[in-house]
Design a protein around this motif. Structure first.
Motif, PDB file in Angstrom:
ATOM      1  N   THR A  76      18.389  -4.575  -5.883  1.00 26.18           N
ATOM      2  CA  THR A  76      17.422  -5.327  -6.688  1.00 26.18           C
ATOM      3  C   THR A  76      17.457  -6.814  -6.356  1.00 26.18           C
ATOM      4  O   THR A  76      16.415  -7.475  -6.327  1.00 26.18           O
ATOM      5  CB  THR A  76      17.669  -5.124  -8.201  1.00 26.18           C
ATOM      6  N   ALA A  77      18.647  -7.351  -6.088  1.00 25.19           N
ATOM      7  CA  ALA A  77      18.743  -8.767  -5.719  1.00 25.19           C
ATOM      8  C   ALA A  77      17.948  -9.038  -4.441  1.00 25.19           C
ATOM      9  O   ALA A  77      17.162  -9.994  -4.370  1.00 25.19           O
ATOM     10  CB  ALA A  77      20.199  -9.176  -5.537  1.00 25.19           C
ATOM     11  N   LYS A  78      18.139  -8.199  -3.449  1.00 21.30           N
ATOM     12  CA  LYS A  78      17.454  -8.413  -2.172  1.00 21.30           C
ATOM     13  C   LYS A  78      15.932  -8.293  -2.332  1.00 21.30           C
ATOM     14  O   LYS A  78      15.170  -9.160  -1.870  1.00 21.30           O
ATOM     15  CB  LYS A  78      17.931  -7.400  -1.130  1.00 21.30           C
ATOM     16  N   ALA A  79      15.487  -7.225  -2.998  1.00 19.16           N
ATOM     17  CA  ALA A  79      14.043  -6.974  -3.104  1.00 19.16           C
ATOM     18  C   ALA A  79      13.336  -8.074  -3.890  1.00 19.16           C
ATOM     19  O   ALA A  79      12.279  -8.583  -3.471  1.00 19.16           O
ATOM     20  CB  ALA A  79      13.798  -5.613  -3.744  1.00 19.16           C
ATOM     21  N   TYR A  80      13.896  -8.475  -5.015  1.00 23.26           N
ATOM     22  CA  TYR A  80      13.239  -9.510  -5.826  1.00 23.26           C
ATOM     23  C   TYR A  80      13.377 -10.890  -5.187  1.00 23.26           C
ATOM     24  O   TYR A  80      12.484 -11.737  -5.348  1.00 23.26           O
ATOM     25  CB  TYR A  80      13.787  -9.501  -7.257  1.00 23.26           C
ATOM     26  N   ARG A  81      14.454 -11.120  -4.456  1.00 17.35           N
ATOM     27  CA  ARG A  81      14.565 -12.382  -3.722  1.00 17.35           C
ATOM     28  C   ARG A  81      13.424 -12.504  -2.713  1.00 17.35           C
ATOM     29  O   ARG A  81      12.756 -13.535  -2.606  1.00 17.35           O
ATOM     30  CB  ARG A  81      15.916 -12.435  -2.996  1.00 17.35           C
ATOM     31  N   ALA A 138       8.215 -14.694  -1.087  1.00 16.56           N
ATOM     32  CA  ALA A 138       6.894 -14.419  -0.521  1.00 16.56           C
ATOM     33  C   ALA A 138       5.793 -14.966  -1.426  1.00 16.56           C
ATOM     34  O   ALA A 138       4.777 -15.487  -0.952  1.00 16.56           O
ATOM     35  CB  ALA A 138       6.714 -12.926  -0.311  1.00 16.56           C
ATOM     36  N   ALA A 139       5.995 -14.863  -2.755  1.00 17.65           N
ATOM     37  CA  ALA A 139       4.984 -15.365  -3.699  1.00 17.65           C
ATOM     38  C   ALA A 139       4.812 -16.872  -3.579  1.00 17.65           C
ATOM     39  O   ALA A 139       3.759 -17.411  -3.908  1.00 17.65           O
ATOM     40  CB  ALA A 139       5.392 -15.005  -5.125  1.00 17.65           C
ATOM     41  N   LEU A 140       5.826 -17.542  -3.070  1.00 19.31           N
ATOM     42  CA  LEU A 140       5.770 -18.994  -2.894  1.00 19.31           C
ATOM     43  C   LEU A 140       5.547 -19.380  -1.435  1.00 19.31           C
ATOM     44  O   LEU A 140       5.757 -20.524  -1.036  1.00 19.31           O
ATOM     45  CB  LEU A 140       7.074 -19.626  -3.416  1.00 19.31           C
ATOM     46  N   GLY A 141       5.117 -18.403  -0.636  1.00 16.28           N
ATOM     47  CA  GLY A 141       4.780 -18.682   0.758  1.00 16.28           C
ATOM     48  C   GLY A 141       5.952 -18.766   1.697  1.00 16.28           C
ATOM     49  O   GLY A 141       5.863 -19.355   2.778  1.00 16.28           O
ATOM     50  N   GLU A 142       7.081 -18.157   1.323  1.00 17.67           N
ATOM     51  CA  GLU A 142       8.294 -18.219   2.143  1.00 17.67           C
ATOM     52  C   GLU A 142       8.713 -16.815   2.562  1.00 17.67           C
ATOM     53  O   GLU A 142       9.600 -16.221   1.972  1.00 17.67           O
ATOM     54  CB  GLU A 142       9.424 -18.897   1.370  1.00 17.67           C
ATOM     55  N   GLY A 143       8.076 -16.266   3.551  1.00 15.89           N
ATOM     56  CA  GLY A 143       8.464 -14.945   4.022  1.00 15.89           C
ATOM     57  C   GLY A 143       7.430 -13.889   3.707  1.00 15.89           C
ATOM     58  O   GLY A 143       6.405 -14.143   3.077  1.00 15.89           O
ATOM     59  N   LYS A 144       7.716 -12.649   4.119  1.00 16.94           N
ATOM     60  CA  LYS A 144       6.751 -11.557   4.039  1.00 16.94           C
ATOM     61  C   LYS A 144       6.956 -10.634   2.845  1.00 16.94           C
ATOM     62  O   LYS A 144       6.151  -9.747   2.616  1.00 16.94           O
ATOM     63  CB  LYS A 144       6.811 -10.726   5.328  1.00 16.94           C
ATOM     64  N   GLY A 145       8.010 -10.801   2.108  1.00 11.58           N
ATOM     65  CA  GLY A 145       8.235  -9.949   0.958  1.00 11.58           C
ATOM     66  C   GLY A 145       9.019  -8.706   1.308  1.00 11.58           C
ATOM     67  O   GLY A 145       9.306  -8.432   2.477  1.00 11.58           O
ATOM     68  N   PRO A 146       9.375  -7.886   0.305  1.00 14.80           N
ATOM     69  CA  PRO A 146      10.183  -6.681   0.546  1.00 14.80           C
ATOM     70  C   PRO A 146       9.386  -5.595   1.259  1.00 14.80           C
ATOM     71  O   PRO A 146       8.182  -5.462   1.076  1.00 14.80           O
ATOM     72  CB  PRO A 146      10.566  -6.237  -0.869  1.00 14.80           C
ATOM     73  N   THR A 147      10.076  -4.822   2.063  1.00 15.66           N
ATOM     74  CA  THR A 147       9.463  -3.682   2.740  1.00 15.66           C
ATOM     75  C   THR A 147       9.479  -2.468   1.817  1.00 15.66           C
ATOM     76  O   THR A 147      10.114  -2.475   0.754  1.00 15.66           O
ATOM     77  CB  THR A 147      10.239  -3.331   4.016  1.00 15.66           C
ATOM     78  N   LYS A 148       8.787  -1.407   2.225  1.00 13.56           N
ATOM     79  CA  LYS A 148       8.829  -0.156   1.465  1.00 13.56           C
ATOM     80  C   LYS A 148      10.255   0.351   1.378  1.00 13.56           C
ATOM     81  O   LYS A 148      10.686   0.867   0.332  1.00 13.56           O
ATOM     82  CB  LYS A 148       7.947   0.900   2.135  1.00 13.56           C
ATOM     83  N   GLU A 149      11.007   0.199   2.438  1.00 13.36           N
ATOM     84  CA  GLU A 149      12.392   0.648   2.456  1.00 13.36           C
ATOM     85  C   GLU A 149      13.229  -0.137   1.434  1.00 13.36           C
ATOM     86  O   GLU A 149      14.059   0.437   0.738  1.00 13.36           O
ATOM     87  CB  GLU A 149      12.984   0.467   3.858  1.00 13.36           C
ATOM     88  N   ASP A 150      12.983  -1.442   1.315  1.00 11.24           N
ATOM     89  CA  ASP A 150      13.696  -2.260   0.328  1.00 11.24           C
ATOM     90  C   ASP A 150      13.400  -1.762  -1.085  1.00 11.24           C
ATOM     91  O   ASP A 150      14.301  -1.639  -1.923  1.00 11.24           O
ATOM     92  CB  ASP A 150      13.270  -3.726   0.429  1.00 11.24           C
ATOM     93  N   ILE A 151      12.123  -1.471  -1.348  1.00  6.70           N
ATOM     94  CA  ILE A 151      11.720  -1.033  -2.691  1.00  6.70           C
ATOM     95  C   ILE A 151      12.244   0.374  -2.978  1.00  6.70           C
ATOM     96  O   ILE A 151      12.668   0.676  -4.096  1.00  6.70           O
ATOM     97  CB  ILE A 151      10.195  -1.110  -2.828  1.00  6.70           C
ATOM     98  N   ASP A 152      12.259   1.228  -1.971  1.00 10.08           N
ATOM     99  CA  ASP A 152      12.809   2.570  -2.157  1.00 10.08           C
ATOM    100  C   ASP A 152      14.293   2.512  -2.519  1.00 10.08           C
ATOM    101  O   ASP A 152      14.771   3.298  -3.349  1.00 10.08           O
ATOM    102  CB  ASP A 152      12.618   3.416  -0.898  1.00 10.08           C
TER     103      ASP A 152
END
Length: 798
Positions: free
Chosen positions: A258-263, A268-282
């Motif tokens: 959860t730490a990794k995915a929400y980080r 990403a919401a602030l324009g820093e990176g691409k966000g979590p992958t499907k694998e991260d969310i799974d």
């Protein structure tokens, strides 16, 4: 305008969870001590590893928060203070609290310590936030039941920071307003001991007869799990300053995933990176997730999951058939050896680990999405063709979580050691721009046969731990000194300890012990002074000195004429309009009339209540922090009701100082505990009431349900009344009333007592009043009405 990045706060039930959270992107971690936290079944933290936790967070430039978020008894207050003091001295960034009395005491004793309001304080409107800000709260964990617009409005109303839960388990009831576990099992959610009766199956009955066989049967109080990873931007825009994740009982894999995915999602919401992958969310879902929801903030209608209260994980495979001991599967997700697959049927979960994987008869280490394979289970449960199997644990999650712990690196340090026969050992440690000289209280003796070598010194002294990583070592040996291994171990620990105190010294706080003890003594002596155990027999045969407060609602206000014979004050609840007050006030012959708002009020509802009653100087019975704030602002006369959880002498004192005329103490206190509270003349314990076990917004959007009255039946055939108010808030009532009227003499030391008839049918209420009138007249009436319980008056809550 550049958006401020919110703080991401993760839970930690133990030190490994804390490390996993920090190392995978958390900005802060919250954890509990061994006492007084809302997750007492977690491993939690001793004084020593609490210090380790704080230092680990600070080493990585993160914050550490301690939860002291339960209600505290008078007998426990000194222990709670000591835990808070230890955490403060160790450098805690803030303490999260529920108890008003503890807030009062800590503001006096440790004025520099930041206190944050737990969601257990049920802050759900703007005025409530203003109240908390006014008593020194710096950050408020809002009730989970708020909409996004409500969060925005509360944010505008206060200078305090706003914190919201964004992920994890949801309670059916508003936190801080749940007594179900308390009255069913004597294990209180307000004390961190909830046994989760909401996760059990029930059947719902409209109008008390015809069984409802549709959607609302099964696990009807079991909430879906909150997951807002796709709503991060909206929460940031609403002004949420801290994203809080629930789950101190859920393990290292959960914290890491959860730490990794929400980080990644926040960045990403602030324009820093691409966000979590499907694998991260799974991985998040596999770590622990029931059927999920975006929650109240985003207006979802179906909040419960009646089919099952079990975790769901991720759909992994479908059973195609069987071949001797093998199970043939079609895969929906990648599978590898030792993954755990689960068959979920209602609340029943059957698990097995994958011992071997075969494809076309050949054993393989892993298989991929869409493949048809056979697996050998570690222990085969009963399965049928077509069954769906879910991941509830995978080897990948385990590897990810624990490999992240291995990434932890402390500050590099160099060590130079001087060992000379006949002199104390000296060392110089260099780390983080600091140079620390250390003298160790051991003097080596001369030895011709067993002198200590440079290699031995390096091997035994130059070690890594969570805070330091060895880089360069040097030493000077003069003579032929001998240092026993036991002294080398002590020396290693001594050096690392001194380095640690030097590294984290700026975070430590010093408390003047003498001043602290004097202030504490003064605070407690004031309470002892005000603790008047009134021995006068106010209620005895023929005695009529005791004030009796009676609660009525619009369903049974017809008994006002009966009530006026004995009531000193009357509290009116659930009224349609102010005209009713005048009407009933006249029926009561001009006696004190107080108006009670609901324990849950939106800003709009509170504003309407304020206009109708508070601003017209009506007397108020306060049942939520917002109503209390408005009432105090208007300088109205007021009483304080049980929903504010007044649990100890210090919270009583706070209410008295704010102007409360009378206080109904928590219904989770025993009679003996209430008797020992200070300001006894201000107390009005309830001697008759139906306990409200839960207050919930879960079905507020179910219009058809709100058209009827319901009852809830459990597996033991106990029936609980359910009612909806005009805002769609549902309340569940105990099957039996708490009734102490037949033992009224036990309450003789109190100047006031209260009877709450708000959920009592008028016939029953009239019968009780007749019984009470006879008792007060010195007669010995026979009790003729329904079954009852003594509640917690005879059985102190855990």
């Amino acid at each position: 305008m550049e958006k401020k990045k919110p703080e991401l706060m993760l839970p930690a039930g133990n030190l490994d969870m804390l490390k996993a959270a920090v190392l995978n992107g958390a900005d802060a971690v919250y954890f509990g001590a061994k006492k007084f936290n809302a997750r007492m079944p977690a491993e939690n933290f001793s004084e020593e590893n609490m210090k380790d936790a704080i230092d680990f967070c600070h080493l990585h430039k993160k914050k550490a928060y301690l939860t002291l978020n339960t209600l505290i008894k008078d007998s426990e207050m000194e222990d709670a203070i000591e835990i808070a003091k230890h955490a403060y001295e160790a450098g805690i960034d803030a303490i999260i609290v529920q108890d008003l009395g503890l807030i009062k005491v800590l503001r006096k004793l440790l004025p520099e310590l930041e206190l944050d309001a737990s969601t257990q304080m049920t802050c759900h409107n703007s005025a409530g936030a203003k109240f908390l800000e006014g008593i020194g709260i710096k950050k408020i964990v809002l009730a989970r039941e708020l909409s996004l617009n409500e969060i925005k409005e509360i944010k505008k109303s206060t200078k305090a920071k706003i914190e919201c839960f964004v992920h994890g388990a949801l309670c059916f009831s508003y936190s801080g307003q749940c007594l179900f576990s308390s009255f069913a099992f004597n294990k209180s959610g307000n004390r961190g001991m909830c046994l989760q009766p909401c996760r059990l199956p029930y059947s719902m009955t409209p109008n008390g007869n015809q069984k409802f066989t549709g959607r609302k049967s099964g696990y009807v109080l079991s909430m879906k799990d909150l997951m807002t990873i796709d709503k991060v931007k909206e929460l940031i825009d609403a002004g949420v300053g801290t994203f809080k994740i629930e789950g101190r009982l859920k393990g290292v894999g959960y914290a890491a995933a959860t730490a990794k995915a929400y980080r990644l999602a926040i960045d990403a919401a602030l324009g820093e990176g691409k966000g979590p992958t499907k694998e991260d969310i799974d991985l998040v879902k596999i770590a622990f997730l029931r059927e999920n929801t975006n929650g109240y903030a985003f207006g979802e209608e179906e909040m419960t999951s009646p089919e099952s209260s079990a975790r769901k994980g991720v759909l992994a495979a479908e059973v195609l058939g069987f071949n001797k001991e093998l199970i043939t599967l079609k895969l929906h997700e990648k599978l590898q050896r030792w993954d755990k697959l689960s068959l979920i049927n209602g609340d029943e979960v059957k698990n097995f680990n994958v011992h071997k994987i075969y494809k076309k008869g050949e054993e393989i280490p892993r298989a991929f999405v869409g493949e048809f394979i056979a697996v050998e289970p570690s222990q085969r449960p009963y399965l049928q063709k077509g069954d769906k199997l879910y991941f509830t644990w995978t080897q990948k999650l385990n590897d990810f979580a624990y490999s992240s712990l291995a990434r932890s690196k402390g500050a590099d340090y160099n060590l130079d050691v001087n060992v000379e026969t006949g002199k104390k050992i000296e060392a110089t440690a260099t780390f983080g721009g600091k140079k620390l000289k250390i003298e160790f209280d051991f003097t080596p003796a001369e030895s011709r046969t067993a002198q200590t070598s440079e290699g031995m010194l390096k091997e035994k002294l130059f070690k890594s731990n969570d805070f330091f990583e060895p880089k360069n070592f040097s030493c000077k040996i003069r003579g032929n000194p001998f240092v026993p291994l036991s002294q080398l171990r002590k020396l290693k620990n001594f050096i690392l300890s001194k380095m640690r105190e030097e590294l984290f010294g700026a975070n430590r706080k010093k408390v003047d012990e003498k001043e602290f003890e004097e202030k504490k003594k003064k605070i407690f002596s004031l309470i002892k002074k005000e603790n008047k155990n009134i021995d006068s027999q106010n209620v005895q045969k023929g005695g009529k000195n005791q004030e009796i407060i009676i609660f009525l609602n619009r369903e049974n206000n017809e008994i006002s004429s009966d009530a006026k014979k004995i009531a000193g004050s009357t509290v009116l609840y659930d009224l349609v309009g102010e005209n009713e007050i005048e009407k009933i006030g006249a029926m009561l012959g001009g006696k004190n009339v107080f108006v009670k708002p609901p324990n849950i009020q939106s800003d709009n509802s509170l504003e309407e209540f304020e206009k109708k009653y508070i601003l017209k100087n009506k007397k108020i019975m306060c049942s939520n922090l917002g109503a209390l704030q408005k009432t105090i602002q208007n300088k109205s006369e007021f009483l304080v009701d049980r929903e504010l959880n007044i649990f100890n002498s210090f919270s009583v004192q706070m209410m008295v100082e704010m102007g409360a005329q009378k206080i109904v103490p928590s219904v989770e206190l025993s009679l003996k505990e209430i008797e020992n509270l200070a300001f006894g003349e201000k107390l009005a314990p309830l001697v008759f009431f139906y306990p409200v076990l839960m207050t919930s917004k879960a079905y507020s959007k179910q219009e058809k349900m709100r058209e009827k009255e319901w009852s809830l039946e459990d597996r033991k055939k106990f029936e609980y009344k359910i009612s909806f108010d005009r805002e769609g808030i549902l309340r569940i009532y105990n099957p039996m009333p708490v009734d102490m009227i037949f033992e009224l003499e036990k309450f003789s030391r109190f100047d006031s007592i209260a009877l709450d008839f708000t959920e009592t049918k008028k016939e029953e209420a009239a019968q009780i009043l007749a019984y009470l009138e006879e008792k007060l007249a010195g007669k010995n009436p026979q009790k003729k009405y329904a079954k009852f319980t003594r509640g917690h008056y005879t059985d102190s809550v855990e």
